[in-house]
Design a protein around this motif. Structure first.
Motif, short mmCIF file in Angstrom:
data_model
loop_
_atom_site.label_atom_id
_atom_site.label_comp_id
_atom_site.label_asym_id
_atom_site.label_seq_id
_atom_site.Cartn_x
_atom_site.Cartn_y
_atom_site.Cartn_z
N LEU A 1 -10.34 7.80 -11.04
CA LEU A 1 -10.20 6.63 -10.20
C LEU A 1 -11.16 6.65 -9.03
N LYS A 2 -11.40 7.85 -8.47
CA LYS A 2 -12.36 7.93 -7.37
C LYS A 2 -13.76 7.59 -7.84
N ALA A 3 -14.12 8.12 -9.01
CA ALA A 3 -15.48 7.91 -9.52
C ALA A 3 -15.73 6.45 -9.85
N ALA A 4 -14.70 5.78 -10.33
CA ALA A 4 -14.91 4.41 -10.78
C ALA A 4 -14.46 3.37 -9.77
N GLY A 5 -13.79 3.80 -8.69
CA GLY A 5 -13.22 2.86 -7.73
C GLY A 5 -14.27 2.04 -7.02
N TYR B 1 -0.16 -8.26 -3.34
CA TYR B 1 -0.06 -7.34 -4.48
C TYR B 1 -1.12 -6.25 -4.31
N ALA B 2 -0.68 -4.99 -4.31
CA ALA B 2 -1.61 -3.87 -4.13
C ALA B 2 -1.44 -2.87 -5.27
N TRP B 3 -2.56 -2.24 -5.64
CA TRP B 3 -2.51 -1.24 -6.71
C TRP B 3 -3.67 -0.28 -6.55
N TRP B 4 -3.59 0.84 -7.27
CA TRP B 4 -4.73 1.75 -7.32
C TRP B 4 -5.40 1.62 -8.67
N GLY B 5 -6.69 1.92 -8.72
CA GLY B 5 -7.39 1.81 -9.99
C GLY B 5 -8.89 1.73 -9.78
N PHE C 1 -6.85 -3.31 -3.66
CA PHE C 1 -6.78 -2.08 -4.45
C PHE C 1 -7.68 -1.01 -3.86
N GLN C 2 -7.31 0.23 -4.16
CA GLN C 2 -8.04 1.40 -3.71
C GLN C 2 -8.05 2.41 -4.86
N ASP C 3 -8.77 3.54 -4.66
CA ASP C 3 -8.58 4.63 -5.59
C ASP C 3 -7.22 5.27 -5.29
N TYR C 4 -6.79 6.19 -6.14
CA TYR C 4 -5.43 6.73 -6.07
C TYR C 4 -5.09 7.33 -4.71
N VAL C 5 -5.96 8.21 -4.20
CA VAL C 5 -5.68 8.88 -2.94
C VAL C 5 -5.67 7.89 -1.79
N TRP D 1 -2.48 5.56 -1.54
CA TRP D 1 -1.25 6.09 -0.95
C TRP D 1 -1.41 6.37 0.54
N GLU D 2 -2.61 6.69 0.98
CA GLU D 2 -2.84 6.86 2.41
C GLU D 2 -2.63 5.53 3.13
N LYS D 3 -3.17 4.46 2.55
CA LYS D 3 -3.02 3.14 3.16
C LYS D 3 -1.58 2.67 3.08
N PHE D 4 -0.94 2.91 1.94
CA PHE D 4 0.44 2.47 1.77
C PHE D 4 1.36 3.17 2.78
N GLN D 5 1.13 4.47 2.98
CA GLN D 5 1.92 5.23 3.94
C GLN D 5 1.83 4.60 5.33
N THR D 6 0.62 4.22 5.72
CA THR D 6 0.41 3.58 7.02
C THR D 6 1.12 2.23 7.08
N GLN D 7 0.98 1.43 6.01
CA GLN D 7 1.61 0.11 5.99
C GLN D 7 3.14 0.24 6.04
N ALA D 8 3.67 1.17 5.25
CA ALA D 8 5.12 1.35 5.20
C ALA D 8 5.66 1.80 6.55
N ALA D 9 4.94 2.72 7.20
CA ALA D 9 5.38 3.22 8.50
C ALA D 9 5.35 2.11 9.55
N GLY D 10 4.43 1.16 9.37
CA GLY D 10 4.32 0.05 10.31
C GLY D 10 5.18 -1.15 9.95
N GLY D 11 5.99 -1.02 8.91
CA GLY D 11 6.84 -2.12 8.49
C GLY D 11 6.11 -3.25 7.84
N ASN D 12 4.94 -2.95 7.24
CA ASN D 12 4.09 -4.00 6.69
C ASN D 12 3.61 -3.67 5.27
N PRO D 13 4.49 -3.19 4.38
CA PRO D 13 4.04 -2.89 3.02
C PRO D 13 3.76 -4.17 2.25
#
Length: 428
Positions: free
Chosen positions: A13-17, A46-50, A78-82, A85-97
């Protein structure tokens, strides 16, 4: 999953992201979905990794969805896998997933515990989302503690990918029910006769170790912690390290030099354990013929396998639960969407979509046949819901196994380090 399944997934996912900006995707902004417009139109995020190819396919399915539901607009990210989840963690912590997002079993309890995930049962009961027609009960992957926290979009299972030419030349034919002893004898024969390593590093694949434990009446995870002890892991890692030193396993330094290419595809190994739907990478990277083989067993019968899945989950904070449910329902049931997505996220989870997509390339055909054969063999069990912190434990297993394989730490010290870090992660 993974040359450990986890490494493979992240590397691919990183290589192709690609970034959303490169593909012209809409930026993700706002809290929850956008407010209703004057004409009754709502917007969901809508957010996803890939990778770029997945993004293109998903954008095509979104165009179909918006045509069918003209009052629902979808903003994408969308982002690569890593990075996802880094972005999602920030969004979730801020109440903005995001309103709806791609998810995996390792994160269900973690984010349910934090009140992030919407229990979709209410939308199922309201008729906005259907659980009918899922293959082999795969919908259960998203069920935790009586809640429906995710809806699978595809299924996959652990497999053994082999270099068919090497195995044929060595006179080895893997069959359902073969044992670990037979597998290791095959690797040694390949090493002795074909002069290449037999495997890329099975002992570092967390999900494979889970299967081995399940074959022996245990599991990597229980619902609230680890399902094995230090003696179990010491045996597993010591065995792997000894085979590595005997030349049966590919030198980890060589594997690092080859990344992101697999040592199997480069001809530096004859087999690799990974998720079955990842098999497509080998024919792209390598110039041999590759095939899917059965997982070795302890007793000649049970492989410990189960169907895992990428899934779609929803935010408990979404202002548009009905529209989110309709979006998920479309993504997992619509036949035209299936024709666009193919097996990008695994073997299609529902019968409508599975029947609608007819793979034409040999690799996709083999992946579908592998899951059908595995299911018909009666070896598939139920996945154990992962405890909160499982994602950190997965990364820890990968990192420490890699250090151990390179001789940076002794087996005994690696085991103690893993249990110390894993218990801390699970207690957080």
């Amino acid at each position: 999953m993974q040359k450990n399944g986890n490494v493979e997934r992240r590397t691919i996912l990183k290589a192709a992201g690609a970034s959303a900006a490169v593909l012209g995707l809409a930026a993700t902004t706002g809290c929850g979905g956008d407010s209703d417009s004057g004409d009754g139109t709502v917007t969901i995020r809508y957010a996803w990794w890939g990778a770029e190819e997945r993004a293109k396919r998903i954008n095509q399915t979104i165009a179909l969805f918006e045509k069918k539901y003209p009052k629902i607009k979808v903003k994408t990210d969308f982002q690569d896998y890593v990075a996802f989840w880094e972005k999602f963690q920030t969004q979730a912590a801020g109440g903005n997933p995001p309103d709806v997002f791609q998810n995996a079993v390792a994160y269900l309890r973690k984010y349910d515990k934090r009140g992030i995930l919407l229990d979709l049962k209410s939308q199922i009961d309201a008729g906005n989302l259907s659980l009918d027609g899922f293959r082999a009960g795969v919908e259960k992957v998203g069920q935790v503690d009586g809640k429906q926290l995710g809806i699978p979009v595809g299924s996959n299972t652990m497999s053994l990918v082999i270099d068919q030419k090497v195995f044929d030349k060595a006179g080895i034919k893997p069959e359902q029910g073969w044992t670990w002893d037979e597998y290791f004898k095959a690797l040694k024969k390949i090493h002795d006769t074909e002069k290449i390593s037999g495997d890329t590093g099975y002992f570092g694949v967390m999900y494979l170790y889970d299967l081995y434990l399940r074959q022996n009446g245990k599991a990597f995870f229980t619902e609230d912690g680890l399902g094995f002890d230090e003696a179990d892991l010491t045996e597993w890692w010591a065995d792997g390290y000894n085979r590595l030193k005997a030349g049966i396993i590919t030198d980890p330094k060589k594997i690092q030099q080859l990344r992101p290419k697999s040592a199997l595809a480069s001809g530096d190994a004859a087999s690799e354990f990974t998720w079955d739907n990842f098999a497509v990478r080998y024919s792209t990277e390598g110039d041999s013929t590759y095939a899917l083989a059965p997982i070795p067993t302890t007793d000649g019968k049970q492989t410990g396998q189960y169907l895992a899945s990428l899934m779609l989950s929803a935010s408990a904070r979404t202002e548009h639960p009905k529209e989110v449910a309709q979006f998920i329902d479309f993504m997992v049931h619509d036949p035209e969407a299936a024709k666009i997505m193919g097996y990008d996220r695994g073997i299609l989870a529902t019968t409508e979509q599975f029947d609608a997509f007819k793979p034409t390339d040999p690799v996709s055909k083999e992946i579908a046949q592998y899951e059908e054969d595995t299911s018909a063999a009666g070896v598939l069990g139920a996945i154990t819901p992962h405890p909160s912190g499982a994602d950190t434990v997965e990364a820890t297993f990968l990192r420490i196994a890699d250090d151990m394989s390179q001789g940076k730490t002794k087996v005994a010290d690696a085991v103690k380090q893993f249990f110390s870090e894993a218990k801390a992660a699970l207690a957080a």
